[in-house]
Design a protein around this motif. Sequence first.
Motif, PDB file in Angstrom:
ATOM      1  N   ALA A 228       0.814  -1.219   0.000  1.00 31.51           N
ATOM      2  CA  ALA A 228       0.000   0.000   0.000  1.00 31.51           C
ATOM      3  C   ALA A 228       0.843   1.262   0.000  1.00 31.51           C
ATOM      4  CB  ALA A 228      -0.936  -0.003   1.203  1.00 31.51           C
ATOM      5  N   ASN A 229       2.162   1.135   0.142  1.00 28.70           N
ATOM      6  CA  ASN A 229       3.039   2.308   0.203  1.00 28.70           C
ATOM      7  C   ASN A 229       4.257   2.061  -0.679  1.00 28.70           C
ATOM      8  OD1 ASN A 229       1.936   4.156   2.564  1.00 28.70           O
ATOM      9  ND2 ASN A 229       1.763   2.029   3.248  1.00 28.70           N
ATOM     10  N   ILE A 230       4.058   2.057  -1.981  1.00 23.56           N
ATOM     11  CA  ILE A 230       5.140   1.891  -2.948  1.00 23.56           C
ATOM     12  C   ILE A 230       5.525   3.263  -3.492  1.00 23.56           C
ATOM     13  CG2 ILE A 230       5.844   0.819  -5.117  1.00 23.56           C
ATOM     14  CD1 ILE A 230       3.793  -1.363  -4.632  1.00 23.56           C
ATOM     15  N   VAL A 231       6.771   3.619  -3.344  1.00 22.55           N
ATOM     16  CA  VAL A 231       7.268   4.903  -3.843  1.00 22.55           C
ATOM     17  C   VAL A 231       8.348   4.633  -4.891  1.00 22.55           C
ATOM     18  CG1 VAL A 231       6.719   6.160  -1.737  1.00 22.55           C
ATOM     19  CG2 VAL A 231       8.934   5.088  -1.950  1.00 22.55           C
ATOM     20  N   VAL A 232       8.306   5.371  -5.981  1.00 23.41           N
ATOM     21  CA  VAL A 232       9.245   5.218  -7.081  1.00 23.41           C
ATOM     22  C   VAL A 232      10.125   6.460  -7.118  1.00 23.41           C
ATOM     23  CG1 VAL A 232       9.509   4.758  -9.541  1.00 23.41           C
ATOM     24  CG2 VAL A 232       7.510   3.899  -8.327  1.00 23.41           C
ATOM     25  N   VAL A 233      11.443   6.266  -7.027  1.00 22.82           N
ATOM     26  CA  VAL A 233      12.389   7.376  -6.997  1.00 22.82           C
ATOM     27  C   VAL A 233      13.486   7.114  -8.023  1.00 22.82           C
ATOM     28  CG1 VAL A 233      11.914   7.867  -4.563  1.00 22.82           C
ATOM     29  CG2 VAL A 233      13.770   6.312  -5.165  1.00 22.82           C
ATOM     30  N   GLY A 234      14.352   8.096  -8.200  1.00 26.11           N
ATOM     31  CA  GLY A 234      15.452   7.969  -9.143  1.00 26.11           C
ATOM     32  C   GLY A 234      15.171   8.718 -10.436  1.00 26.11           C
ATOM     33  N   GLY A 235      16.229   9.085 -11.134  1.00 22.58           N
ATOM     34  CA  GLY A 235      16.077   9.837 -12.372  1.00 22.58           C
ATOM     35  C   GLY A 235      15.338   9.091 -13.455  1.00 22.58           C
ATOM     36  N   HIS A 236      15.461   7.753 -13.466  1.00 26.11           N
ATOM     37  CA  HIS A 236      14.786   6.947 -14.470  1.00 26.11           C
ATOM     38  C   HIS A 236      13.282   6.911 -14.257  1.00 26.11           C
ATOM     39  CE1 HIS A 236      15.673   3.245 -17.235  1.00 26.11           C
ATOM     40  NE2 HIS A 236      15.145   4.256 -17.864  1.00 26.11           N
ATOM     41  N   SER A 237      12.823   7.244 -13.042  1.00 25.74           N
ATOM     42  CA  SER A 237      11.390   7.245 -12.760  1.00 25.74           C
ATOM     43  C   SER A 237      10.667   8.413 -13.397  1.00 25.74           C
ATOM     44  CB  SER A 237      11.155   7.267 -11.239  1.00 25.74           C
ATOM     45  OG  SER A 237      11.579   8.510 -10.686  1.00 25.74           O
ATOM     46  N   LEU A 238      11.420   9.386 -13.937  1.00 24.27           N
ATOM     47  CA  LEU A 238      10.817  10.564 -14.551  1.00 24.27           C
ATOM     48  C   LEU A 238      10.317  10.292 -15.963  1.00 24.27           C
ATOM     49  CD1 LEU A 238      13.373  13.282 -13.387  1.00 24.27           C
ATOM     50  CD2 LEU A 238      11.273  12.537 -12.267  1.00 24.27           C
ATOM     51  N   LEU A 239      10.589   9.098 -16.514  1.00 21.61           N
ATOM     52  CA  LEU A 239      10.098   8.772 -17.843  1.00 21.61           C
ATOM     53  C   LEU A 239       8.570   8.789 -17.844  1.00 21.61           C
ATOM     54  CD1 LEU A 239      12.482   5.842 -18.858  1.00 21.61           C
ATOM     55  CD2 LEU A 239      12.628   8.241 -19.529  1.00 21.61           C
TER      56      LEU A 239
END
Length: 317
Positions: A241-252
């Motif tokens: 229920a708490n998935i966070v996506v980070v990093g420069g590649h996540s900006l796609l």
Amino acid sequence: KMMEICYERLHVPAMYFMDENVLSAFCMGRRSCLVVDLSGSAASVTPVVDGYSLRKSSVMDENLGGYRLDSLFSQFMSQNNFAVTPRFLFRRSMNHSFHSSLVEYHRMEIVRDMKHSMTFIPHYRVGEEYRSLEGLQNLGVVVPSPYVLPDGTMVSPYYELCTMAEQLFFPERKPAPGQVPEPVTTTVGKKRSRSVGSKETVPSAPFSHPLLSNTATASLADMVYKSIVLSDVDVRRELLANIVVVGGHSLLSGMTQRLQRELDDAVVSQLKAKVHIRLPIERKFSSWIGGSILSICGSFQQSWVSKHQYDEHGPDR
């Protein structure tokens, strides 16, 4: 060794080591979450529970890093006779040569800018008949504009370029050395109660169908699956229920929406996966922002390792 360099060469007054995944969780305002870090060197999925990183449940794959996608972009440009030349090489007053590493660095910066400008990920899987720019347009997908290189060459939005990041969800299924690719088999055991007297139960198998494993490159959804299965059953619901996506590649474009769709199709009905979308600057600099938040906390000030303590006890302590 890092402490020795910081204290003896850089003369920092105090320092403290912290896991980058925990800092990303603090940046998102969560003590417990599943951190999906899509950095340049690798893609990793790490559970963070009560401010601690569960390394035994962490999954990493270097084949899904942003640098690999950059190299694929560069290969595509070379194969189609597109010359990527840095801007500073067009100055007429330049009478001296530059080191090849400097030229390559600026060339790859142009490739990365083109990647973020032209690449997108469809929010759902598309059939074979729609795997073209015309087919995607018929589905309502907005095709990016052509990219103009520094020398004025216009690069049209090729289908292969625009959907190259699709490999995050459909990587090449090659068996690892000495392994035969077989599906993961999970046995659905008895339901386990979360609290005494509560009717809420947690399935021992959080996903409705097994995903592939024992492959040299797993998909992003596979990595989330493996990390959740390796975690304790009592924290699976909270992590999903708490998935966070980070990093420069996540900006796609479309990255987080597609991951949400893939997990919705895989998770059992008793559980619900939620991918939280934050501002681009928070995703790109999540570790730095989380570190700044931690450093201003009043309770954290006594955790610093000062230069005086280092001189007194030495680096081995």
